[in-house]
Design a protein around this motif. Structure first.
Motif, PDB file in Angstrom:
ATOM      1  N   UNK A   1       0.850  -1.190   0.000  1.00  0.00           N
ATOM      2  CA  UNK A   1       0.000   0.000   0.000  1.00  0.00           C
ATOM      3  C   UNK A   1       0.884   1.238   0.000  1.00  0.00           C
ATOM      4  N   UNK A   2       0.453   2.255  -0.725  1.00  0.00           N
ATOM      5  CA  UNK A   2       1.149   3.542  -0.725  1.00  0.00           C
ATOM      6  C   UNK A   2       0.193   4.619  -0.223  1.00  0.00           C
ATOM      7  N   UNK A   3       0.697   5.461   0.680  1.00  0.00           N
ATOM      8  CA  UNK A   3      -0.005   6.688   1.065  1.00  0.00           C
ATOM      9  C   UNK A   3       0.852   7.870   0.645  1.00  0.00           C
ATOM     10  N   UNK A   4       0.209   8.892   0.111  1.00  0.00           N
ATOM     11  CA  UNK A   4       0.930  10.066  -0.371  1.00  0.00           C
ATOM     12  C   UNK A   4       0.249  11.318   0.178  1.00  0.00           C
ATOM     13  N   UNK A   5       1.049  12.229   0.702  1.00  0.00           N
ATOM     14  CA  UNK A   5       0.524  13.467   1.267  1.00  0.00           C
ATOM     15  C   UNK A   5       1.348  14.640   0.752  1.00  0.00           C
TER      16      UNK A   5
ATOM     17  N   UNK B   1       5.180  13.609   0.821  1.00  0.00           N
ATOM     18  CA  UNK B   1       5.499  12.602   1.828  1.00  0.00           C
ATOM     19  C   UNK B   1       4.916  11.277   1.335  1.00  0.00           C
ATOM     20  N   UNK B   2       5.752  10.255   1.237  1.00  0.00           N
ATOM     21  CA  UNK B   2       5.327   8.967   0.695  1.00  0.00           C
ATOM     22  C   UNK B   2       5.585   7.871   1.720  1.00  0.00           C
ATOM     23  N   UNK B   3       4.543   7.106   2.031  1.00  0.00           N
ATOM     24  CA  UNK B   3       4.665   5.984   2.955  1.00  0.00           C
ATOM     25  C   UNK B   3       4.352   4.696   2.198  1.00  0.00           C
TER      26      UNK B   3
ATOM     27  N   UNK C   1      -0.415   7.883   7.347  1.00  0.00           N
ATOM     28  CA  UNK C   1      -0.685   9.303   7.160  1.00  0.00           C
ATOM     29  C   UNK C   1      -2.181   9.528   7.321  1.00  0.00           C
ATOM     30  N   UNK C   2      -2.546  10.636   7.913  1.00  0.00           N
ATOM     31  CA  UNK C   2      -3.962  10.955   8.077  1.00  0.00           C
ATOM     32  C   UNK C   2      -4.512  11.593   6.807  1.00  0.00           C
ATOM     33  N   UNK C   3      -5.666  11.109   6.321  1.00  0.00           N
ATOM     34  CA  UNK C   3      -6.285  11.739   5.155  1.00  0.00           C
ATOM     35  C   UNK C   3      -6.812  13.146   5.456  1.00  0.00           C
ATOM     36  N   UNK C   4      -7.150  13.409   6.732  1.00  0.00           N
ATOM     37  CA  UNK C   4      -7.862  14.640   7.080  1.00  0.00           C
ATOM     38  C   UNK C   4      -6.992  15.695   7.752  1.00  0.00           C
TER      39      UNK C   4
ATOM     40  N   UNK D   1       1.261   8.746  12.045  1.00  0.00           N
ATOM     41  CA  UNK D   1       1.118   7.882  13.214  1.00  0.00           C
ATOM     42  C   UNK D   1       2.041   6.680  13.093  1.00  0.00           C
ATOM     43  N   UNK D   2       2.766   6.401  14.175  1.00  0.00           N
ATOM     44  CA  UNK D   2       3.641   5.227  14.249  1.00  0.00           C
ATOM     45  C   UNK D   2       3.047   4.234  15.234  1.00  0.00           C
ATOM     46  N   UNK D   3       3.043   2.956  14.862  1.00  0.00           N
ATOM     47  CA  UNK D   3       2.606   1.913  15.777  1.00  0.00           C
ATOM     48  C   UNK D   3       3.294   0.600  15.406  1.00  0.00           C
TER      49      UNK D   3
END
Length: 199
Positions: free
Chosen positions: A76-80, A93-95, A158-161, A166-168
């Motif tokens: 999965x990729x998240x991009x902000x 920012x890419x996760x 990464x938060x969409x809103x 967040x790290x866990x």
């Protein structure tokens, strides 16, 4: 899917950044397929394509400055897009999160031309910081459970809103009763973007 009913100018900007993503970041999804996904969003169609691995890739969420992409079953990729105050520009920012089967993430920053930034813009997080011993648990039981988290894998979201990361810790493949016990040990750390870095 958490897609907005109509595409905004900001969403178009996110889409353009996604289309211009270097092939090296996602080798099995070429520019034409990224364009197809972006076009589907613009036309309010289901944004899904078959990638070169024969698996499906889809945009799961898109907002004013955020995109979540299910690349395949294990990635999965998240991009902000984040604004920088001093430089008066924005960065990406890419996760990347890999599920193998426990989830593990890495976080990287780029300028808007996809040149990787040299500096790390997040605090250093150690796995021990993401664990908390409940008062009801003895030291011995805590140590015994914590050993099940070896190797320790960190998942990043990464938060969409909001401009929050967040790290866990990820829970490994363990029996359900152990999984529930491990969940009581897990803590998380949230960092907010201050205009230059996450703090």
């Amino acid at each position: 899917m958490a897609l907005l009913p109509s595409i905004s100018i900001a969403q178009e900007a996110v889409s353009r950044v996604f289309i211009s993503m270097p092939d090296s970041i996602l080798p099995y999804l070429d520019a034409s397929q990224r364009q197809e996904l972006a076009d589907d969003i613009a036309q309010k169609e289901k944004p899904i394509v078959v990638n070169s691995l024969g698996d499906t890739t889809r945009i799961d969420n898109i907002s004013t400055d955020y995109m979540k992409l299910y690349c395949n079953k294990a990635h999965t990729i998240e991009m902000k897009i984040l604004p920088r105050v001093q430089e008066k520009d924005s960065i990406i920012c890419l996760v990347n999160t890999y599920n193998g089967p426990s989830e593990e993430s890495d976080i990287t920053f780029f300028d808007m031309a996809w040149q990787k930034l040299k500096q790390n813009l997040t605090p250093s997080v150690k796995p021990q910081q993401l664990l908390a011993k409940p008062d009801t648990l003895s030291d011995e039981d805590y140590s015994s459970l914590a050993e099940l988290l070896d190797p320790t894998l960190i998942k990043i979201n990464l938060s969409p809103k909001s401009r929050t990361v967040t790290y866990q810790l990820s829970i490994p493949a363990v029996p359900n009763d152990k999984k529930k016990q491990l969940e009581t040990l897990l803590s998380q750390m949230n960092f907010n973007w201050d205009g230059e870095r996450f703090n």
